[in-house]
Design an enzyme around this catalytic site. Structure first.
Site, PDB file in Angstrom:
ATOM      1  N   ARG A   1       1.714 -10.721  10.196  1.00  0.00           N
ATOM      2  CA  ARG A   1       3.137 -10.086  10.499  1.00  0.00           C
ATOM      3  C   ARG A   1       4.175 -11.058  10.293  1.00  0.00           C
ATOM      4  O   ARG A   1       5.290 -10.603   9.911  1.00  0.00           O
ATOM      5  CB  ARG A   1       3.568  -9.836  11.930  1.00  0.00           C
ATOM      6  CG  ARG A   1       2.573  -8.641  12.578  1.00  0.00           C
ATOM      7  CD  ARG A   1       2.084  -7.579  12.085  1.00  0.00           C
ATOM      8  NE  ARG A   1       1.117  -7.684  11.089  1.00  0.00           N
ATOM      9  CZ  ARG A   1       0.661  -6.834  10.032  1.00  0.00           C
ATOM     10  NH1 ARG A   1       1.788  -6.022   9.490  1.00  0.00           N
ATOM     11  NH2 ARG A   1      -0.187  -7.107   9.458  1.00  0.00           N
TER      12      ARG A   1
ATOM     13  N   ASP B   1      -3.890   7.161   4.193  1.00  0.00           N
ATOM     14  CA  ASP B   1      -3.336   6.057   4.503  1.00  0.00           C
ATOM     15  C   ASP B   1      -4.137   5.279   5.939  1.00  0.00           C
ATOM     16  O   ASP B   1      -4.441   6.056   6.565  1.00  0.00           O
ATOM     17  CB  ASP B   1      -1.722   5.873   4.965  1.00  0.00           C
ATOM     18  CG  ASP B   1      -1.151   4.736   5.181  1.00  0.00           C
ATOM     19  OD1 ASP B   1      -1.490   3.679   4.639  1.00  0.00           O
ATOM     20  OD2 ASP B   1       0.016   4.591   5.640  1.00  0.00           O
ATOM     21  N   GLU B   2      -4.070   4.077   5.852  1.00  0.00           N
ATOM     22  CA  GLU B   2      -4.719   3.332   7.016  1.00  0.00           C
ATOM     23  C   GLU B   2      -6.008   3.838   7.337  1.00  0.00           C
ATOM     24  O   GLU B   2      -6.502   4.147   8.433  1.00  0.00           O
ATOM     25  CB  GLU B   2      -4.046   3.485   8.476  1.00  0.00           C
ATOM     26  CG  GLU B   2      -2.331   2.898   8.222  1.00  0.00           C
ATOM     27  CD  GLU B   2      -2.270   1.325   8.144  1.00  0.00           C
ATOM     28  OE1 GLU B   2      -3.634   0.700   8.310  1.00  0.00           O
ATOM     29  OE2 GLU B   2      -1.381   0.943   8.265  1.00  0.00           O
TER      30      GLU B   2
ATOM     31  N   LYS C   1       0.614  -1.115   0.072  1.00  0.00           N
ATOM     32  CA  LYS C   1      -0.140   0.072   0.119  1.00  0.00           C
ATOM     33  C   LYS C   1       0.960   1.225   0.000  1.00  0.00           C
ATOM     34  O   LYS C   1       0.627   2.310  -0.529  1.00  0.00           O
ATOM     35  CB  LYS C   1      -0.927   0.064   1.231  1.00  0.00           C
ATOM     36  CG  LYS C   1      -0.289  -0.001   2.458  1.00  0.00           C
ATOM     37  CD  LYS C   1      -1.411   0.109   3.638  1.00  0.00           C
ATOM     38  CE  LYS C   1      -0.754   0.048   5.108  1.00  0.00           C
ATOM     39  NZ  LYS C   1       0.070   1.136   5.149  1.00  0.00           N
ATOM     40  N   THR C   2       2.076   1.377   0.563  1.00  0.00           N
ATOM     41  CA  THR C   2       2.731   2.487   0.744  1.00  0.00           C
ATOM     42  C   THR C   2       3.491   2.704  -0.673  1.00  0.00           C
ATOM     43  O   THR C   2       3.637   3.921  -1.030  1.00  0.00           O
ATOM     44  CB  THR C   2       3.860   2.228   1.849  1.00  0.00           C
ATOM     45  OG1 THR C   2       3.421   2.177   3.163  1.00  0.00           O
ATOM     46  CG2 THR C   2       4.779   3.585   1.827  1.00  0.00           C
TER      47      THR C   2
ATOM     48  N   GLN D   1      -8.201  -5.014   9.107  1.00  0.00           N
ATOM     49  CA  GLN D   1      -7.205  -4.724   9.959  1.00  0.00           C
ATOM     50  C   GLN D   1      -7.565  -3.592  10.953  1.00  0.00           C
ATOM     51  O   GLN D   1      -6.911  -2.774  11.445  1.00  0.00           O
ATOM     52  CB  GLN D   1      -5.865  -4.349   9.231  1.00  0.00           C
ATOM     53  CG  GLN D   1      -5.197  -5.542   8.393  1.00  0.00           C
ATOM     54  CD  GLN D   1      -3.897  -5.307   7.862  1.00  0.00           C
ATOM     55  OE1 GLN D   1      -2.759  -4.935   8.572  1.00  0.00           O
ATOM     56  NE2 GLN D   1      -3.719  -5.085   6.715  1.00  0.00           N
TER      57      GLN D   1
END
Length: 683
Positions: free
Chosen positions: A617, A212-213, A30-31, A243
């Protein structure tokens, strides 16, 4: 050479024709999408300085800036704005301070400073009540609920008391010409709603928004974005409903649903290819999260191969669990010739770290603990830092407020509020206002005198600090304020002794630094803002990461251990009743759902998302552990494996409990012996 963009990433980057929601699964890049979209916007003719990328943490913003810097080479003043929500809020409030009734040099109070004001408003030292009040007031502010409305919404007597304290707290902040962190979002929303001119100015300034997020936004953050986007709705929101793990601090999944309703033309693009984890890990994650209702269906997949099978370990108790994890970790590192930094141990609550730390120390394994309190964040250190900050800059209002009230010297909240109001009208600092003749008419002499005495004391110490050795001035400062006696008067003896020990350590460190740098106390005080950076750990060190799952969000590790996978811990349901695993989800069709059942279902769904975050993770291997019994105070409580293990179709054999730790140690011994034998002549 970087990996080529996949088709979904390219679509998300190139779509500029309207509002866009990118559902970005864990590890889906995503970044990279956000930074490449900014580059594409610039290439398409959008002025770079009118693009804003907004995220939640300074670390995420810094990473984004670094990646963007490699893609788009521009002079500093022409670069896109990359900031956190709160940093953007600061910019808006500073620019529009007068319209918001604030002086341009208003103060921003952190949680510790605002907690002190709230303590006065509640007239209590009950820490549990204070924490509950701070949380409740923060949630009210995030929901744009004003104090008067909060009183009407209070559900019980405790909330009514908190609502009254909220009213007094808000009035005190206004008098101090100060804001707290929640105001940095609330005030811009208020401004953009009520001032059409200001709204238009900021829409012209920030013509394209990337968020973002997005799943972590609360009601006020969503409203800020909606107001900034305006009718043009030129924005891209990037997030993942699977998430969303911050419901307890006001984040709401309703914002994802609301986005589609507020913007019917919204383009939804899914990023489902995962570049982090092996197929076995992703299959378990997909099976787990399938038990939650979906706003946007997606299935993560990977081209990284099957990877190691997932391992579930059943242990007798938490001590054996810690020893087993450490033995397995040591064997794995030895076998793989890896680094300690490749490994993370994740848990639901900070209290689980103690026994893990003991086991790691016993084996002399280096580790770093996330979420621990920095030395410079301790209350007693912050008290002394307030005095040093005030010596360096007497315009520092939060430092003035903390110093003049710690230790207490007969200066109450009402007195400070009167000073704050006068300072706001005069557009000067509270310290400067203290000495103005005009302030004398505001308060009787008995209220003014303690403040004037304090101000004169600071001026005397400041004059000495500029010319005398730092060590002597520092000792005299601490003695003059009576800090040692105050610590012992305001807490139990054991706690006071511990806090005084921290003070002496800090003072000794300051003296040593002053001597090494040849600096006086004023010069030393001028660098005080940088002191907390000295306590940050070196991210490059080779050490195992110990972390709560919440703190690990956004991170990745080659090998992950998730401990405490038990009912009551993961999921952690607080005071809610726990359904027996396997009895089905509450709220099934045709079955009435009570308020308690609804609360439990919502809580279980968030806890499931938290486990999903923990699982994703891991890159190469994942081990999950649970205990048959666990200590709570002096009691030993029986535990059952988490329902989430069954949902991932993972099984644990209780028979493995007694042998697991020995098996891991035996494997490690065999590996060491094999390596030693291979090094002998003739082998």
């Amino acid at each position: 050479m970087s990996t080529p963009l996949n088709p979904a990433q390219r679509e998300a980057i190139r779509y500029l024709d309207g509002p866009c929601l990118v559902i970005a699964g864990a590890g889906s890049g995503k970044t990279r999408v956000i930074t490449h979209k900014i580059a594409h916007l610039v290439d398409s003719g959008v002025q770079a300085s009118s693009i804003a990328a907004i995220t939640f943490t300074n670390k995420a913003a810094q990473e984004m800036q670094e990646r963007l810097g490699a893609l788009v080479k521009l002079p500093e003043r022409q670069r896109p704005l990359v900031s956190t929500f709160h940093s953007l809020g600061v910019q808006i409030v500073r620019s529009e301070a007068r319209a918001l009734g604030l002086k341009p040099a208003f103060s921003i109070l952190d949680a510790d400073d605002s907690g002190g004001i709230l303590q006065q408003a509640l007239a209590t030292t009950d820490r549990k009540l204070l924490r509950a009040a701070q949380t409740r007031i923060s949630l009210w502010k995030n929901a744009m609920v004003e104090p008067a409305a909060a009183l009407g919404l209070a559900a019980d007597q405790t909330e009514q008391m908190i609502a009254l304290a909220y009213r007094d707290y808000a009035a005190t902040l206004a008098a101090y010409q100060a804001v707290d962190f929640d105001d940095l979002i609330r005030l811009p929303v208020k401004l953009l709603r009520e001032d059409a001119g200001a709204a238009q100015r900021w829409r012209e300034k920030l013509r394209y928004l990337l968020v973002d997020e997005y799943q972590d936004t609360n009601a006020s953050q969503y409203e800020l974005l909606r107001l900034l986007a305006g009718p043009r709705a030129a924005f891209t929101a990037v997030g993942d409903d699977d998430q969303s793990i911050y419901g307890w601090r006001g984040a709401t999944l309703e914002n994802l649903d609301r986005l589609g309703k507020d913007y019917p033309e919204l383009r939804v693009i899914k990023l489902e290819q995962n570049y982090r984890s092996s197929a076995n890990i992703l299959q378990a994650a997909n099976r787990l999260i399938a038990h939650n209702p979906k706003l946007h269906e997606k299935t993560l997949w990977s081209e990284l191969g099957a990877g190691d099978p997932l391992t579930v370990v059943a242990c007798e108790n938490d001590e054996q669990e810690a020893e087993s994890v450490v033995a397995r970790l040591s064997a794995s590192k030895f076998e793989r010739r890896g680094q300690y930094a490749d490994y993370a141990i994740l848990y639901r609550g900070n209290y689980q770290a103690r026994v893990l730390e003991q086991a790691l120390r016993k084996e002399r394994i280096p580790y770093v603990l996330s979420g621990g309190q920095s030395f410079f964040e301790r209350a007693e250190i912050r008290d002394l830092l307030a005095y040093l900050r005030l010596l360096a800059n007497d315009d520092d209002d939060p430092a003035f407020i903390r110093a003049i009230t710690t230790p207490r010297r007969g200066v109450g909240t009402a007195t400070l509020a009167a000073l704050g109001e006068y300072a706001g009208q005069r557009q000067v600092s509270m310290f400067a206002a203290l000495f103005e003749a005009g302030f004398e008419s505001r308060l009787p002499a008995r209220q003014r005198e303690p403040m004037r005495e304090f101000g004169e004391f600071i001026n005397r110490i400041g004059a000495r600090a500029a010319r005398e050795p730092a060590a002597q001035v520092l000792d005299d400062l601490i003695e003059a304020i009576g800090y040692h006696a105050w610590l012992y008067e305001s807490g139990d003896e054991k706690q006071a002794a511990q806090r005084w020990g921290n003070v002496t350590d800090f003072v000794d460190w300051l003296k040593k630094r002053a001597e090494e740098d040849g600096a006086n106390l004023v010069q030393l005080a001028q660098t005080v803002a940088l002191l907390s950076q000295l306590d940050r750990r070196d991210d490059s060190q080779d050490a195992v990461s110990l972390s709560t799952v919440h703190a690990a969000k956004g991170l990745e590790f080659a090998h992950v251990f998730i401990v405490g996978c038990e009912e009551g811990m993961m999921p952690h349901l607080g005071g809610l009743e726990i359904d027996e695993p396997g009895t089905g989800e509450p709220g099934a069709p045709g079955v009435p759902e009570s308020a308690d059942a609804l609360a439990q279902r919502v809580r279980v769904e968030e806890e499931r998302r938290l486990m999903y975050v923990a699982v994703t993770r891991a890159k190469r291997s994942l081990t999950l552990t649970w205990c048959g019994s666990r200590k709570r105070a002096r009691d030993l409580l029986r535990r059952e494996p988490s329902r989430f293990l069954g949902e991932m179709q993972l099984q644990a054999s209780p028979a493995a409990r007694k042998t697991d730790q020995g098996d891991a140690r035996e494997r490690l011994s065999q590996l060491r012996a094999l390596l030693a034998g291979a090094g002998k002549p003739g082998k």
